[in-house]
Structures are given as C-alpha cells and as structure tokens.
Write a protein that holds these residues in place. Structure first.
Motif, PDB file in Angstrom:
ATOM      1  N   ARG A 236      18.031  34.503 -75.288  1.00 17.86           N
ATOM      2  CA  ARG A 236      16.726  34.687 -75.926  1.00 17.86           C
ATOM      3  C   ARG A 236      15.600  34.116 -75.071  1.00 17.86           C
ATOM      4  N   GLU A 237      15.878  33.051 -74.313  1.00 15.03           N
ATOM      5  CA  GLU A 237      14.867  32.519 -73.398  1.00 15.03           C
ATOM      6  C   GLU A 237      14.501  33.556 -72.342  1.00 15.03           C
ATOM      7  N   SER A 238      15.503  34.236 -71.798  1.00 14.70           N
ATOM      8  CA  SER A 238      15.228  35.231 -70.767  1.00 14.70           C
ATOM      9  C   SER A 238      14.549  36.467 -71.343  1.00 14.70           C
ATOM     10  N   VAL A 239      14.907  36.857 -72.564  1.00 14.25           N
ATOM     11  CA  VAL A 239      14.202  37.961 -73.217  1.00 14.25           C
ATOM     12  C   VAL A 239      12.719  37.612 -73.366  1.00 14.25           C
ATOM     13  N   ALA A 240      12.452  36.387 -73.796  1.00 12.97           N
ATOM     14  CA  ALA A 240      11.059  35.945 -73.935  1.00 12.97           C
ATOM     15  C   ALA A 240      10.358  35.890 -72.581  1.00 12.97           C
ATOM     16  N   ARG A 241      11.062  35.445 -71.545  1.00  7.13           N
ATOM     17  CA  ARG A 241      10.446  35.309 -70.226  1.00  7.13           C
ATOM     18  C   ARG A 241      10.041  36.672 -69.655  1.00  7.13           C
ATOM     19  N   ILE A 242      10.925  37.662 -69.726  1.00  6.32           N
ATOM     20  CA  ILE A 242      10.567  38.952 -69.135  1.00  6.32           C
ATOM     21  C   ILE A 242       9.489  39.645 -69.966  1.00  6.32           C
ATOM     22  N   ILE A 243       9.531  39.472 -71.292  1.00  7.21           N
ATOM     23  CA  ILE A 243       8.485  40.062 -72.131  1.00  7.21           C
ATOM     24  C   ILE A 243       7.149  39.361 -71.878  1.00  7.21           C
ATOM     25  N   GLY A 244       7.172  38.033 -71.827  1.00  8.81           N
ATOM     26  CA  GLY A 244       5.934  37.305 -71.562  1.00  8.81           C
ATOM     27  C   GLY A 244       5.341  37.677 -70.215  1.00  8.81           C
ATOM     28  N   TYR A 245       6.181  37.818 -69.210  1.00  8.99           N
ATOM     29  CA  TYR A 245       5.701  38.162 -67.870  1.00  8.99           C
ATOM     30  C   TYR A 245       5.089  39.560 -67.841  1.00  8.99           C
ATOM     31  N   ARG A 246       5.791  40.536 -68.407  1.00 10.94           N
ATOM     32  CA  ARG A 246       5.282  41.910 -68.328  1.00 10.94           C
ATOM     33  C   ARG A 246       4.036  42.102 -69.192  1.00 10.94           C
ATOM     34  N   LEU A 247       4.029  41.582 -70.421  1.00  8.89           N
ATOM     35  CA  LEU A 247       2.848  41.763 -71.262  1.00  8.89           C
ATOM     36  C   LEU A 247       1.682  40.920 -70.766  1.00  8.89           C
ATOM     37  N   GLY A 248       1.988  39.736 -70.221  1.00  9.48           N
ATOM     38  CA  GLY A 248       0.923  38.887 -69.687  1.00  9.48           C
ATOM     39  C   GLY A 248       0.163  39.548 -68.562  1.00  9.48           C
TER      40      GLY A 248
ATOM     41  N   TYR B 282      -0.802  42.451 -68.441  1.00  7.83           N
ATOM     42  CA  TYR B 282      -1.767  43.374 -69.032  1.00  7.83           C
ATOM     43  C   TYR B 282      -2.637  42.694 -70.088  1.00  7.83           C
ATOM     44  N   GLY B 283      -2.585  41.353 -70.126  1.00  8.40           N
ATOM     45  CA  GLY B 283      -3.435  40.604 -71.041  1.00  8.40           C
ATOM     46  C   GLY B 283      -3.050  40.754 -72.502  1.00  8.40           C
ATOM     47  N   ARG B 284      -1.810  41.122 -72.764  1.00  7.72           N
ATOM     48  CA  ARG B 284      -1.372  41.304 -74.145  1.00  7.72           C
ATOM     49  C   ARG B 284      -0.752  40.027 -74.686  1.00  7.72           C
ATOM     50  N   ASN B 285      -1.090  39.690 -75.914  1.00  6.85           N
ATOM     51  CA  ASN B 285      -0.552  38.506 -76.576  1.00  6.85           C
ATOM     52  C   ASN B 285       0.754  38.875 -77.274  1.00  6.85           C
ATOM     53  N   PRO B 286       1.899  38.381 -76.792  1.00 12.17           N
ATOM     54  CA  PRO B 286       3.174  38.753 -77.415  1.00 12.17           C
ATOM     55  C   PRO B 286       3.296  38.333 -78.875  1.00 12.17           C
ATOM     56  N   ALA B 287       2.491  37.374 -79.311  1.00 12.05           N
ATOM     57  CA  ALA B 287       2.552  36.924 -80.697  1.00 12.05           C
ATOM     58  C   ALA B 287       1.532  37.636 -81.580  1.00 12.05           C
ATOM     59  N   GLY B 288       0.834  38.626 -81.019  1.00 14.16           N
ATOM     60  CA  GLY B 288      -0.198  39.329 -81.762  1.00 14.16           C
ATOM     61  C   GLY B 288       0.316  40.566 -82.479  1.00 14.16           C
ATOM     62  N   THR B 289      -0.621  41.361 -83.002  1.00 13.45           N
ATOM     63  CA  THR B 289      -0.301  42.604 -83.685  1.00 13.45           C
ATOM     64  C   THR B 289      -1.074  43.740 -83.039  1.00 13.45           C
ATOM     65  N   MET B 290      -0.685  44.962 -83.341  1.00 15.05           N
ATOM     66  CA  MET B 290      -1.339  46.120 -82.735  1.00 15.05           C
ATOM     67  C   MET B 290      -1.235  47.314 -83.670  1.00 15.05           C
ATOM     68  N   SER B 291      -2.047  48.327 -83.376  1.00 19.22           N
ATOM     69  CA  SER B 291      -1.936  49.633 -84.019  1.00 19.22           C
ATOM     70  C   SER B 291      -1.424  50.609 -82.964  1.00 19.22           C
TER      71      SER B 291
ATOM     72  N   VAL C 204       0.639  53.273 -86.750  1.00 10.86           N
ATOM     73  CA  VAL C 204       1.494  52.282 -87.385  1.00 10.86           C
ATOM     74  C   VAL C 204       1.037  50.881 -86.972  1.00 10.86           C
ATOM     75  N   GLY C 205       0.920  49.974 -87.929  1.00 10.36           N
ATOM     76  CA  GLY C 205       0.659  48.572 -87.617  1.00 10.36           C
ATOM     77  C   GLY C 205       1.960  47.859 -87.291  1.00 10.36           C
ATOM     78  N   LEU C 206       2.016  47.227 -86.118  1.00 11.52           N
ATOM     79  CA  LEU C 206       3.253  46.600 -85.653  1.00 11.52           C
ATOM     80  C   LEU C 206       2.953  45.269 -84.977  1.00 11.52           C
ATOM     81  N   PRO C 207       3.934  44.352 -84.956  1.00  5.94           N
ATOM     82  CA  PRO C 207       3.805  43.230 -84.033  1.00  5.94           C
ATOM     83  C   PRO C 207       3.809  43.751 -82.605  1.00  5.94           C
ATOM     84  N   VAL C 208       3.165  43.051 -81.691  1.00  2.00           N
ATOM     85  CA  VAL C 208       3.195  43.458 -80.289  1.00  2.00           C
ATOM     86  C   VAL C 208       4.631  43.455 -79.762  1.00  2.00           C
ATOM     87  N   VAL C 209       5.439  42.515 -80.224  1.00  2.00           N
ATOM     88  CA  VAL C 209       6.870  42.492 -79.904  1.00  2.00           C
ATOM     89  C   VAL C 209       7.618  42.829 -81.184  1.00  2.00           C
ATOM     90  N   PHE C 210       8.303  43.962 -81.204  1.00  2.00           N
ATOM     91  CA  PHE C 210       8.984  44.386 -82.420  1.00  2.00           C
ATOM     92  C   PHE C 210      10.414  44.810 -82.124  1.00  2.00           C
TER      93      PHE C 210
END
Length: 507
Positions: free
Chosen positions: A224-236, A238-247, A264-270
């Motif tokens: 789970r640490e590595s899943v978070a790391r690659i997601i944080g790196y790729r979304l970061g 593009y200035g996206r907040n992984p803990a945010g929400t989106m349409s 659809v309203g979704l978490p940025v990480v779903f």
C-alpha cells in the motif's frame, strides 16, 4: 474452471468473472480490441484444465475460447499463447510532462526488466491526469519471488494483447506484495497514457493494480505504501490532490455503471468498483483507499509545501535541516497548517512582523525592551501578530500621532486600516460611539469590520495564491476571518487544492 496439478489432483471449481476492464470508446485499444473475456487466472504448475458452462437456445455457447498463457520463470522473452508478440514499443507523439524538481520519483521496475513484449498498437495519450484507479489482479497471492511476480505480469500482458486484442497490458502500473512497482503500459511514468482498466474512466486516469486477490487478505504495508507513492508521484506532476474530489464525465462502456455523458462525482483516487460492476479491488483492498489517498497527498506535496511556505512566510528557501524535518513530518501525516503555525511562531518570522507593525502603525522601530517581550509573547502563543497591531492602533502614542483628538483619530484609523478616507457620516458615528463606550471601540470596530475583513482576505490570497480573492472567496471567508483571524484563514488557504498545485512551482 478447474485445473489438474502435476500429481494428477484436480483443484476445486473456481468461478470465472467476466472482466470489467474495457477500453474507452474511440481509443486505439477499442479499435484494435478483439473480444470480451473473463479476468485472467493464475493456475501455477498445471497440465490440464476443464471448463463448465451453461448454454441454451437463447444463450448459445458459440465461439467460446480458452486462452492458455505461459512463460519461463526467468525469461524476458515474450510469453507464449495466441498470436506472437514482438517488435519495439510504439511511442505516440503526444504531450510530455516532466516532473517537478521537488517530486522524487519512486523506484519503478522498467518494462525491459520484467520482460515486457512490444506494444502491438499505439495507445492514446491524454493531455492530463485527473485521477487514479486502484485495482487488484484477482489472481493468486502465493507467488514466492519477484521472478514469479514478473512471470504473472508477462502472462497478463500476453492475455490482454493476444486474447483481448488490446495494444498492451491494460494497467499503467502493477505493485507486488513486497512493494515493487512495475511499469505497465509503456511511457506511463512520464505521459498520461490511456490504459484499459476502468471502462469509461480510463482517459486521464492512471490505473494501478495490486498483484493478487485482496477480497479478504489485507494488502501488505509495503504494497500500500508503494501504491500511494506511485499515485502521489503521477498525480503530483499534474497538481492533483490525491485526497480531493472531482467531477468526471464518462465516455460510457460495456461494463460501466454509468451511461456515456454522465458526470459523476468521485474521489480523485477511487476503486474500480466505484465505476463498474465488479468487486475490484476486493473488500480488503478497498478498505485501504482512504489511507492511500492521505499518504499519496503527503508524498506528492511534502517538499513542495515546505518550500512554498518558507517562500511565502519567510521570503527565502528552507535550509536543508528545515526541509528534511518538515518534509518528514508532513509525510508522516502532519498537516501543512502545522508548518504554517510553526513558522508563524518562529523568532525569524515574529521579529520581522513585529518590526513591520511598528513601522506601519507608529512609524518607528520598536524599543529593545518592549520588542523582546512582545516577540516572546507571540512565540509562546500569548497573543498574535494581529493582536499586537490592534494594541498599537489603540495606544496613546498612535492617538497622539493621529492628531490628539477623536476626529483626527478616526480619520487616521480609516486611512491606515481601510486605505481610504472616512466619510463625514462615518467620522461622526464613531465620535459618538467613542463618547458612549470609550476610545477602544473605534480601532476594534474598524479593524473587525467587513470591509477590513475583505482587505485582509485579499492580502492573504496575494501572499499564498498570487491573486486577489474572487467574490465567492470574499463571501465565504470574510465572516470566518472576522470570527477567527489571520492564523485560522492562513491554515484554510494552505490546505486548499489551489495552494497544493501552486506549491509545485517551488523546486
């Protein structure tokens, strides 16, 4: 389906789920795709397989196919089964995003290292990334080595290309139980490559799959640490907040829960199950998503936030010790607002702010004895910088400098606090209020007025967001500032997605 092992023993019957991974309509994978199918199933060392299914006149069993995929454990050659794979990876001429200097890339096992075959068509590339989708491969958790993990990934790629007809492995990244990250689709580390992992939601999302079945087994801490790391790196990037929400407006698809054109309203990480009729990433895997979101946010923005706050509050970059200390604290879960509060209580910041307050309000430097008392009081949280400004404005010295009478005093308050001349009616109103309630009513009332609040909000926006506040921001935050003050407003601003995105410019 069931399989027979080398000792002649048949396994239990295992239900095969129809795969919910479909290309987005209009993509190269959709044009190249051959057919639907089930999820791939790892069966280990088996020498026979049996299938059982029900057919009827209404649902004939025409064109049922069994795809057998295997590869050598230590080979980097293409897996066998179906059409042969080969050729160099195809790279599209699309947008390319380089990492911010403040974002450190995690270690990613390259396609060459895990023995990927070449792509058979060029996947489409989006202009940006807006979110991430977490999956599990739903295969065995019993792989015992990195070589076996790589073998599974090679076989999945062969199944996706040869049987499903896609350009490449559907996932952008795969993570094994030891936390190793594997690049899936070529160029996924630097481009917004569109995968095949969540039909209707593939475009502008990065698909990260955990290798194994996490229906009941909780992913390891390393995974789970590595899943978070690659997601944080790729979304970061593009200035996206992984803990945010989106349409997200979906393109639809065969297995999507939403029709094409639905927003659809979704978490940025779903999780995959949020948009498709599937259990993916399993109940135990899905339960980790909030932890992954929070961790990815900390990873993506830890150093950028430290650099941005030092710049905005101290007008300098952080020293190596400060950068390391605060980055570690933010990565461990400390909110960025704690760093803002820490800087606001530092001697460097407080001394500068006290000196500025004296210069702006009294037109002089503070006397040494009083200066140290006030600095210590603010550093210890006895009162705030804005409280000191209030004390100076309410002082006898300020009253005397203003002209030594109530009329001149009110006019000076308006000029210094609101930056404008008081109207005759305002002057008369405050003179009457002073007569009824005392001198202190005027500086407090003018400072805590709605007009003053809006000016303070504009100042905060300029400091931390490089712009003035919009009407919605003024309407939202003016009452908040009037009730809570500068420190509370600063804490809100630096927790915003806009501040997170801006922080990435501080490399």
């Amino acid at each position: 389906m069931r399989t027979r092992d080398e000792d002649g023993q048949w396994s239990d019957w295992v239900p095969l789920e129809v795969s919910q991974e479909q290309p987005d309509p209009g993509t190269a994978d959709a044009a190249h795709g051959a057919r639907g199918g089930t999820d791939a199933l790892w069966v280990g060392q088996s020498d026979a397989v049996q299938l059982a299914f029900t057919a009827s006149d209404a649902v004939p069993a025409d064109d049922v196919r069994l795809a057998l995929v295997s590869s050598d454990l230590t080979s980097s050659s293409a897996p066998v089964g179906g059409a042969a794979l080969g050729g160099a990876a195809v790279v599209t001429n699309a947008s390319f995003r380089t990492a911010s200097p403040a974002l450190a890339a995690p270690r990613v096992i390259s396609r060459a290292e895990w023995g990927a075959a070449g792509q058979v068509c060029a996947p489409d590339v989006a202009s940006t990334l807006v979110g991430a989708v977490v999956h599990h491969t739903a295969g065995t958790n019993n792989y015992g080595s990195v070589a076996e993990a790589m073998q599974q990934i090679r076989n999945d790629q062969a199944y996706h290309i040869n049987t499903r007809g896609w350009c490449d492995l559907g996932y952008n990244f795969v993570v094994d139980k030891w936390g190793n990250i594997y690049e899936g689709r070529a160029n996924s580390l630097t481009q917004a490559v569109i995968g095949v992992h969540a039909g209707g939601f593939n475009t502008a999302t990065v698909g990260v799959s955990m290798l194994g079945d996490f229906s009941t087994l909780t992913p390891s801490d390393a995974m789970r640490e590595s899943v978070a790391r690659i997601i944080g790196y790729r979304l970061g990037m593009y200035g996206r907040n992984p803990a945010g929400t989106m349409s997200y407006t979906t393109g639809g698809g065969e297995n999507s829960r939403f029709a094409a054109g639905t927003t659809v309203g979704l978490p940025v990480v779903f999780g995959h199950r949020d948009t498709a009729y599937t259990a993916c990433p399993g109940n135990a895997g899905y339960a980790q998503l909030q932890w992954i979101r929070d961790r990815a946010r900390a990873i993506a923005f830890s150093e950028p936030l430290v650099r941005a706050l030092y710049h905005d509050m101290l007008n300098r970059g952080p020293d190596p010790s400060g950068l390391a200390t605060w980055s570690s604290l933010i990565m461990s879960g400390q909110p960025a607002s704690a760093l803002g509060d820490g800087i606001a209580r530092s001697r460097e910041y407080v001394e500068r702010k006290v000196t500025e307050a004296y210069a702006q309000i009294l037109g002089r430097a503070p006397d040494p004895a009083g200066f140290e008392v006030q600095v210590q009081a603010i550093m210890n949280g006895v009162f705030r910088v804005e409280d000191l400004r209030g004390q100076l404005i309410a002082s006898a010295e300020y009253y005397a400098r203003a002209g030594g009478n109530d009329r001149a005093y009110v006019q000076r308050l308006y000029q210094d606090i609101l930056g404008r001349q008081a109207t005759p009616g305002e002057v008369e109103w405050w003179i009457g209020a002073i007569g009824r309630s005392g001198l202190a009513i005027a500086p407090y009332g003018v400072w805590r007025s709605r007009e003053s609040a809006e000016l303070r909000i504009h100042e905060t926006y300029r400091t931390f967001l490089d712009r003035t506040a919009d009407p919605t921001g003024l309407a939202t935050w003016a009452p908040y500032w009037m009730a809570n003050g500068d420190d509370a407003l600063r804490a809100v601003i630096i927790r915003s997605d806009e501040y997170l995105a801006r922080s990435l410019s501080f490399g």
